[in-house]
Design a protein around this motif. Structure first.
Motif, PDB file in Angstrom:
ATOM      1  N   ARG A  88       0.836  -1.201   0.000  1.00 24.68           N
ATOM      2  CA  ARG A  88       0.000   0.000   0.000  1.00 24.68           C
ATOM      3  C   ARG A  88       0.874   1.257   0.000  1.00 24.68           C
ATOM      4  O   ARG A  88       1.900   1.310   0.661  1.00 24.68           O
ATOM      5  CB  ARG A  88      -0.922   0.000   1.222  1.00 24.68           C
ATOM      6  CG  ARG A  88      -1.996  -1.075   1.183  1.00 24.68           C
ATOM      7  CD  ARG A  88      -2.823  -1.096   2.448  1.00 24.68           C
ATOM      8  NE  ARG A  88      -2.028  -1.447   3.618  1.00 24.68           N
ATOM      9  CZ  ARG A  88      -2.522  -1.568   4.857  1.00 24.68           C
ATOM     10  NH1 ARG A  88      -3.816  -1.356   5.064  1.00 24.68           N
ATOM     11  NH2 ARG A  88      -1.737  -1.882   5.866  1.00 24.68           N
ATOM     12  N   ASN A  89       0.450   2.237  -0.777  1.00 25.91           N
ATOM     13  CA  ASN A  89       1.151   3.526  -0.885  1.00 25.91           C
ATOM     14  C   ASN A  89       2.553   3.389  -1.467  1.00 25.91           C
ATOM     15  O   ASN A  89       3.361   4.320  -1.367  1.00 25.91           O
ATOM     16  CB  ASN A  89       1.223   4.228   0.476  1.00 25.91           C
ATOM     17  CG  ASN A  89      -0.142   4.467   1.065  1.00 25.91           C
ATOM     18  OD1 ASN A  89      -1.038   4.956   0.383  1.00 25.91           O
ATOM     19  ND2 ASN A  89      -0.335   4.113   2.323  1.00 25.91           N
ATOM     20  N   ASN A 137      -3.588  -0.664  -2.552  1.00 25.08           N
ATOM     21  CA  ASN A 137      -4.567   0.418  -2.563  1.00 25.08           C
ATOM     22  C   ASN A 137      -4.342   1.303  -3.790  1.00 25.08           C
ATOM     23  O   ASN A 137      -3.550   0.966  -4.677  1.00 25.08           O
ATOM     24  CB  ASN A 137      -4.518   1.230  -1.261  1.00 25.08           C
ATOM     25  CG  ASN A 137      -3.201   1.969  -1.057  1.00 25.08           C
ATOM     26  OD1 ASN A 137      -2.330   2.004  -1.934  1.00 25.08           O
ATOM     27  ND2 ASN A 137      -3.034   2.584   0.105  1.00 25.08           N
ATOM     28  N   GLU A 179      -2.715   3.877  -4.272  1.00 22.95           N
ATOM     29  CA  GLU A 179      -1.372   4.428  -4.439  1.00 22.95           C
ATOM     30  C   GLU A 179      -0.345   3.352  -4.801  1.00 22.95           C
ATOM     31  O   GLU A 179       0.823   3.666  -4.991  1.00 22.95           O
ATOM     32  CB  GLU A 179      -0.949   5.159  -3.165  1.00 22.95           C
ATOM     33  CG  GLU A 179      -1.824   6.343  -2.790  1.00 22.95           C
ATOM     34  CD  GLU A 179      -1.844   7.402  -3.870  1.00 22.95           C
ATOM     35  OE1 GLU A 179      -0.775   7.720  -4.425  1.00 22.95           O
ATOM     36  OE2 GLU A 179      -2.947   7.908  -4.177  1.00 22.95           O
ATOM     37  N   GLU A 210      -7.789  -2.234  -2.004  1.00 25.42           N
ATOM     38  CA  GLU A 210      -8.472  -1.405  -2.988  1.00 25.42           C
ATOM     39  C   GLU A 210      -7.762  -1.482  -4.341  1.00 25.42           C
ATOM     40  O   GLU A 210      -6.604  -1.890  -4.422  1.00 25.42           O
ATOM     41  CB  GLU A 210      -8.523   0.045  -2.498  1.00 25.42           C
ATOM     42  CG  GLU A 210      -9.226   0.202  -1.147  1.00 25.42           C
ATOM     43  CD  GLU A 210      -8.969   1.555  -0.519  1.00 25.42           C
ATOM     44  OE1 GLU A 210      -9.266   2.578  -1.164  1.00 25.42           O
ATOM     45  OE2 GLU A 210      -8.461   1.588   0.628  1.00 25.42           O
ATOM     46  N   GLU A 233     -12.430  -1.018   1.522  1.00 26.51           N
ATOM     47  CA  GLU A 233     -11.963   0.369   1.485  1.00 26.51           C
ATOM     48  C   GLU A 233     -11.753   0.893   2.895  1.00 26.51           C
ATOM     49  O   GLU A 233     -12.556   0.635   3.802  1.00 26.51           O
ATOM     50  CB  GLU A 233     -12.980   1.243   0.753  1.00 26.51           C
ATOM     51  CG  GLU A 233     -12.493   2.677   0.549  1.00 26.51           C
ATOM     52  CD  GLU A 233     -13.438   3.487  -0.328  1.00 26.51           C
ATOM     53  OE1 GLU A 233     -13.101   4.645  -0.632  1.00 26.51           O
ATOM     54  OE2 GLU A 233     -14.506   2.963  -0.696  1.00 26.51           O
ATOM     55  N   LEU A 234     -10.682   1.624   3.082  1.00 23.60           N
ATOM     56  CA  LEU A 234     -10.391   2.234   4.374  1.00 23.60           C
ATOM     57  C   LEU A 234     -11.236   3.494   4.573  1.00 23.60           C
ATOM     58  O   LEU A 234     -11.564   4.187   3.606  1.00 23.60           O
ATOM     59  CB  LEU A 234      -8.915   2.622   4.476  1.00 23.60           C
ATOM     60  CG  LEU A 234      -7.884   1.513   4.614  1.00 23.60           C
ATOM     61  CD1 LEU A 234      -6.488   2.128   4.667  1.00 23.60           C
ATOM     62  CD2 LEU A 234      -8.135   0.669   5.850  1.00 23.60           C
ATOM     63  N   GLU A 294     -11.878   7.384   5.247  1.00 16.53           N
ATOM     64  CA  GLU A 294     -11.101   8.519   4.743  1.00 16.53           C
ATOM     65  C   GLU A 294     -10.034   8.967   5.741  1.00 16.53           C
ATOM     66  O   GLU A 294      -8.934   9.339   5.354  1.00 16.53           O
ATOM     67  CB  GLU A 294     -12.046   9.687   4.425  1.00 16.53           C
ATOM     68  CG  GLU A 294     -13.047   9.396   3.317  1.00 16.53           C
ATOM     69  CD  GLU A 294     -12.382   9.231   1.968  1.00 16.53           C
ATOM     70  OE1 GLU A 294     -11.820  10.215   1.479  1.00 16.53           O
ATOM     71  OE2 GLU A 294     -12.436   8.116   1.428  1.00 16.53           O
ATOM     72  N   LYS A 332      -7.020   6.902   5.396  1.00 16.26           N
ATOM     73  CA  LYS A 332      -6.351   7.071   4.100  1.00 16.26           C
ATOM     74  C   LYS A 332      -5.450   8.293   4.070  1.00 16.26           C
ATOM     75  O   LYS A 332      -4.348   8.266   3.515  1.00 16.26           O
ATOM     76  CB  LYS A 332      -7.387   7.220   2.984  1.00 16.26           C
ATOM     77  CG  LYS A 332      -8.039   5.947   2.502  1.00 16.26           C
ATOM     78  CD  LYS A 332      -8.919   6.275   1.300  1.00 16.26           C
ATOM     79  CE  LYS A 332      -9.637   5.077   0.756  1.00 16.26           C
ATOM     80  NZ  LYS A 332     -10.459   5.408  -0.426  1.00 16.26           N
ATOM     81  N   TYR A 333      -5.921   9.388   4.663  1.00 17.64           N
ATOM     82  CA  TYR A 333      -5.275  10.678   4.398  1.00 17.64           C
ATOM     83  C   TYR A 333      -4.699  11.376   5.629  1.00 17.64           C
ATOM     84  O   TYR A 333      -4.196  12.492   5.506  1.00 17.64           O
ATOM     85  CB  TYR A 333      -6.278  11.611   3.718  1.00 17.64           C
ATOM     86  CG  TYR A 333      -6.852  11.045   2.445  1.00 17.64           C
ATOM     87  CD1 TYR A 333      -6.031  10.728   1.367  1.00 17.64           C
ATOM     88  CD2 TYR A 333      -8.213  10.791   2.307  1.00 17.64           C
ATOM     89  CE1 TYR A 333      -6.538  10.192   0.189  1.00 17.64           C
ATOM     90  CE2 TYR A 333      -8.741  10.261   1.135  1.00 17.64           C
ATOM     91  CZ  TYR A 333      -7.893   9.965   0.083  1.00 17.64           C
ATOM     92  OH  TYR A 333      -8.402   9.427  -1.071  1.00 17.64           O
TER      93      TYR A 333
END
Length: 339
Positions: free
Chosen positions: A104-105, A157, A159, A182, A229-230, A232, A235-236
């Motif tokens: 992820r990312n 995900n 990213e 994701e 899905e995580l 929000e 996620k951020y």
């Protein structure tokens, strides 16, 4: 935050300009003046420059038999580092129930390093193929490894891109792992830069990578086998660096603030994006619980503590990681290497 470098104020300068001021030959020194959150006055530091070595591979045992390896990017030596971490987990019997590979990312990096990783996990056969604009195969990359005796789950995900997608796509096509999370970003092209007269340049796509089954991921991405899905806030939160926010403000940053407070259990907030009285009250409660000034205003120090609190919660509650663990531990769903 940094105020000046070797006596030169950095206010108004871009990130690259500041980085250039900080860089220098190994062994030389640079004077940096910083301001610290929650403290008055500035502090001057003398820092000796050294070669920066970025670690991109991290591993642990999440519970007996479930190993976890995170790769943050594919840089020089990532492949060798991954092999060391994997061998250490295998030697300690940390993979009896399976391996979770966290991409992820991870936006990619050096393909050769990704191929080293894939060469450890993808069972013998094709990893990826390179085709030109006409669809003609220019190169095929192979794995010569035996399939792993334990199941593998890969976290992805939006990213996860490029080299990450090469690995995840190969493992999915070869039925050597389950993808959890994701849809990935969808970047699998090879580009060149053609310099033109007048200092301009043209970026040309000359080839692309396909999965072993011939799937073109560019612009499409990889769909996970198990979609989750995580929230929000999860996620951020790590990119949450707003200016000061207070009652009456409006926008996406306020909305994310409300989502973070809600995840932490402060107030019954509707993430409307409007900083209302209930948002200020919830923020004041958070500040009181973290020994901060209860102003109901999101200042820099409160924002830092808020990010830290959400990060701690995410590490404990990560729903995608929990799903991957449950899949590995459930023999009905577990898949092992070897195709």
């Amino acid at each position: 935050r940094i105020i000046s470098v070797d006596g030169e104020p950095i206010s108004g300068q871009g990130l690259q300009q500041v980085a250039d001021l900080l860089r220098g030959a190994a062994g030389t020194c640079v004077k940096v003046v910083v301001e610290r959150l929650g403290l008055s006055g500035s502090l001057e530091l003398t820092v000796q420059r050294e070669e920066v070595k970025v670690e991109t591979v991290f591993s642990t045992v999440k519970e007996p038999g479930v190993g976890y390896i995170q790769i943050t990017s594919f840089e020089q030596s990532t492949g060798d580092s991954f092999i060391r971490h994997l061998e250490a987990l295998e030697a300690s019997d940390g993979l009896g129930a399976g391996l979770i590979l966290d991409l992820r990312n991870n936006t990619g990096g050096l393909l050769d390093e990704a191929l080293k990783v894939a060469g450890q996990l993808v069972p013998e056969g094709e990893i990826t193929r390179l085709v030109d604009r006409r669809g003609q195969v220019k190169d095929i990359h192979y794995s010569y490894a035996a399939g792993k005796p334990y199941p593998i789950a890969v976290l992805i995900n939006g990213e996860s891109a490029s080299a990450s997608e090469v690995i995840a796509g190969a493992l999915q096509d070869r039925q050597a792992a389950l993808l959890v999370g994701e849809k990935t970003f969808g970047k699998a092209t090879v580009q060149t830069l053609e310099h033109l007269a007048g200092g301009s340049a043209l970026r040309l796509t000359v080839a692309k990578y396909l999965t072993p089954c011939g799937r073109d991921l560019h612009g499409q991405g990889l769909e996970p086998d198990y979609y989750l899905e995580l929230p929000e806030a999860f996620k951020y939160y790590s990119d949450f660096f707003p200016a000061i926010l207070e009652e009456g403000d409006y926008g996406e940053e306020v909305k994310l603030l409300q989502q973070m407070l809600w995840e932490l259990g402060y107030g019954q907030l509707t993430p409307s994006g409007y900083f209302d009285k209930s948002t200020a009250e919830a923020l004041s409660d958070f500040q009181a619980d973290h020994s901060l000034k209860t102003s109901g205003i999101l200042d820099n120090l409160t924002c830092l503590r808020l990010r830290q609190a959400v990060e701690q919660l995410f590490q404990q509650a990560d729903p995608q990681l929990k799903l991957a663990r449950s899949l590995l531990l459930d023999p009905e769903y577990a898949v092992s290497g070897g195709g």
